[in-house]
Scaffold this motif. Structure first.
Motif, mmCIF file in Angstrom:
data_model
loop_
_atom_site.group_PDB
_atom_site.id
_atom_site.type_symbol
_atom_site.label_atom_id
_atom_site.label_comp_id
_atom_site.label_asym_id
_atom_site.label_seq_id
_atom_site.Cartn_x
_atom_site.Cartn_y
_atom_site.Cartn_z
ATOM 1 N N SER A 48 -12.107 25.568 2.564
ATOM 2 C CA SER A 48 -11.411 26.276 1.492
ATOM 3 C C SER A 48 -12.373 26.895 0.483
ATOM 4 C CB SER A 48 -10.435 25.340 0.778
ATOM 5 O OG SER A 48 -11.137 24.289 0.155
ATOM 6 N N GLU A 49 -13.648 26.573 0.578
ATOM 7 C CA GLU A 49 -14.624 27.104 -0.375
ATOM 8 C C GLU A 49 -14.657 28.626 -0.361
ATOM 9 O OE1 GLU A 49 -15.521 24.853 2.002
ATOM 10 O OE2 GLU A 49 -15.664 23.034 0.801
ATOM 11 N N ASP A 50 -14.559 29.219 0.828
ATOM 12 C CA ASP A 50 -14.589 30.680 0.929
ATOM 13 C C ASP A 50 -13.421 31.325 0.194
ATOM 14 O OD1 ASP A 50 -16.900 30.568 2.440
ATOM 15 O OD2 ASP A 50 -15.844 30.685 4.365
ATOM 16 N N LEU A 51 -12.264 30.701 0.265
ATOM 17 C CA LEU A 51 -11.095 31.221 -0.449
ATOM 18 C C LEU A 51 -11.338 31.200 -1.952
ATOM 19 C CD1 LEU A 51 -8.097 32.144 -0.550
ATOM 20 C CD2 LEU A 51 -7.500 29.710 -0.607
ATOM 21 N N PHE A 52 -11.883 30.088 -2.465
ATOM 22 C CA PHE A 52 -12.160 29.988 -3.893
ATOM 23 C C PHE A 52 -13.194 31.029 -4.326
ATOM 24 C CE2 PHE A 52 -10.873 25.411 -3.325
ATOM 25 C CZ PHE A 52 -9.676 25.557 -3.972
ATOM 26 N N ILE A 53 -14.256 31.166 -3.562
ATOM 27 C CA ILE A 53 -15.301 32.126 -3.913
ATOM 28 C C ILE A 53 -14.747 33.543 -3.897
ATOM 29 C CG2 ILE A 53 -17.484 33.143 -3.148
ATOM 30 C CD1 ILE A 53 -18.254 30.293 -2.196
ATOM 31 N N GLN A 54 -13.985 33.874 -2.856
ATOM 32 C CA GLN A 54 -13.404 35.219 -2.746
ATOM 33 C C GLN A 54 -12.480 35.520 -3.929
ATOM 34 O OE1 GLN A 54 -10.550 35.603 0.411
ATOM 35 N NE2 GLN A 54 -10.939 37.800 0.623
ATOM 36 N N GLN A 55 -11.622 34.577 -4.274
ATOM 37 C CA GLN A 55 -10.687 34.794 -5.375
ATOM 38 C C GLN A 55 -11.407 34.840 -6.720
ATOM 39 O OE1 GLN A 55 -7.288 35.538 -5.220
ATOM 40 N NE2 GLN A 55 -8.074 35.923 -3.178
ATOM 41 N N PHE A 56 -12.413 33.976 -6.900
ATOM 42 C CA PHE A 56 -13.188 33.986 -8.138
ATOM 43 C C PHE A 56 -13.890 35.324 -8.316
ATOM 44 C CE2 PHE A 56 -17.008 33.253 -10.649
ATOM 45 C CZ PHE A 56 -16.488 32.618 -11.753
ATOM 46 N N GLU A 57 -14.532 35.806 -7.251
ATOM 47 C CA GLU A 57 -15.228 37.100 -7.318
ATOM 48 C C GLU A 57 -14.257 38.233 -7.628
ATOM 49 O OE1 GLU A 57 -17.235 37.480 -3.588
ATOM 50 O OE2 GLU A 57 -18.942 36.274 -4.250
ATOM 51 N N ALA A 58 -13.094 38.232 -6.971
ATOM 52 C CA ALA A 58 -12.113 39.301 -7.190
ATOM 53 C C ALA A 58 -11.633 39.306 -8.637
ATOM 54 C CB ALA A 58 -10.938 39.139 -6.238
ATOM 55 N N LYS A 59 -11.310 38.134 -9.161
ATOM 56 C CA LYS A 59 -10.836 38.051 -10.550
ATOM 57 C C LYS A 59 -11.939 38.426 -11.528
ATOM 58 C CE LYS A 59 -6.851 36.311 -9.304
ATOM 59 N NZ LYS A 59 -5.657 37.114 -9.263
ATOM 60 N N PHE A 60 -13.148 37.961 -11.250
ATOM 61 C CA PHE A 60 -14.259 38.247 -12.151
ATOM 62 C C PHE A 60 -14.602 39.736 -12.160
ATOM 63 C CE2 PHE A 60 -18.779 38.551 -13.196
ATOM 64 C CZ PHE A 60 -18.763 37.949 -14.431
ATOM 65 N N LEU A 61 -14.652 40.356 -10.987
ATOM 66 C CA LEU A 61 -14.979 41.783 -10.913
ATOM 67 C C LEU A 61 -13.895 42.643 -11.555
ATOM 68 C CD1 LEU A 61 -16.545 42.003 -7.349
ATOM 69 C CD2 LEU A 61 -17.730 42.121 -9.556
ATOM 70 N N ALA A 62 -12.662 42.147 -11.537
ATOM 71 C CA ALA A 62 -11.572 42.866 -12.192
ATOM 72 C C ALA A 62 -11.534 42.576 -13.692
ATOM 73 C CB ALA A 62 -10.240 42.482 -11.559
ATOM 74 N N GLN A 63 -12.537 41.835 -14.184
ATOM 75 C CA GLN A 63 -12.661 41.429 -15.579
ATOM 76 C C GLN A 63 -11.452 40.611 -16.038
ATOM 77 O OE1 GLN A 63 -13.579 44.906 -17.900
ATOM 78 N NE2 GLN A 63 -15.629 45.070 -17.041
ATOM 79 N N ASN A 64 -10.864 39.900 -15.109
ATOM 80 C CA ASN A 64 -9.753 39.001 -15.404
ATOM 81 C C ASN A 64 -10.347 37.597 -15.526
ATOM 82 O OD1 ASN A 64 -7.403 37.577 -15.593
ATOM 83 N ND2 ASN A 64 -6.395 38.638 -13.890
ATOM 84 N N TYR A 65 -11.045 37.374 -16.630
ATOM 85 C CA TYR A 65 -11.831 36.154 -16.803
ATOM 86 C C TYR A 65 -10.964 34.908 -16.922
ATOM 87 C CZ TYR A 65 -15.422 39.629 -17.662
ATOM 88 O OH TYR A 65 -16.270 40.696 -17.545
#
Length: 110
Positions: A48-65
């Motif tokens: 499940s680590e890949d899911l967390f990393i992918q979602q974290f990156e997507a939210k962070f890049l969208a500036q949805n901190y």
């Protein structure tokens, strides 16, 4: 493990879930990422680590901190912390990790 029930005809039914495939099934077949994140955060199945990393990156890049902080709060901390993020983000994650649950979101908003 699982659920055992008896139907109207008196048949005993056993239902089980494969813990390793539940999160990929939810993300691929149901396409319900928020549900997959919640289940992965609760059960912490391997992979499940890949899911967390992918979602974290997507939210962070969208500036949805705020949402990125929520993902980091429920994730396996090592999976996000060990990635090559800006040191400021790694510091933020470390601070959130040490904070109480009620303060996690407020401390991670940059």
């Amino acid at each position: 493990d699982g659920l055992i029930g008896v139907n109207v005809q008196g048949q005993v039914l056993q239902i089980g879930v494969d813990e390793c495939s539940i999160v990929p099934c939810i993300t691929q077949k149901l396409q319900n990422i928020p549900l997959a994140v919640r289940i992965a955060g609760r059960e912490k199945p391997s992979g499940s680590e890949d899911l967390f990393i992918q979602q974290f990156e997507a939210k962070f890049l969208a500036q949805n901190y705020g949402d990125a902080a929520k993902i980091a709060a429920i994730a396996n901390w090592r999976s996000i912390y060990n990635t090559s993020y800006d040191p400021k983000i790694q510091d933020c994650i470390t601070i959130c990790r040490r904070s109480t649950t009620s303060n996690v979101i407020s401390c991670c908003i940059i």
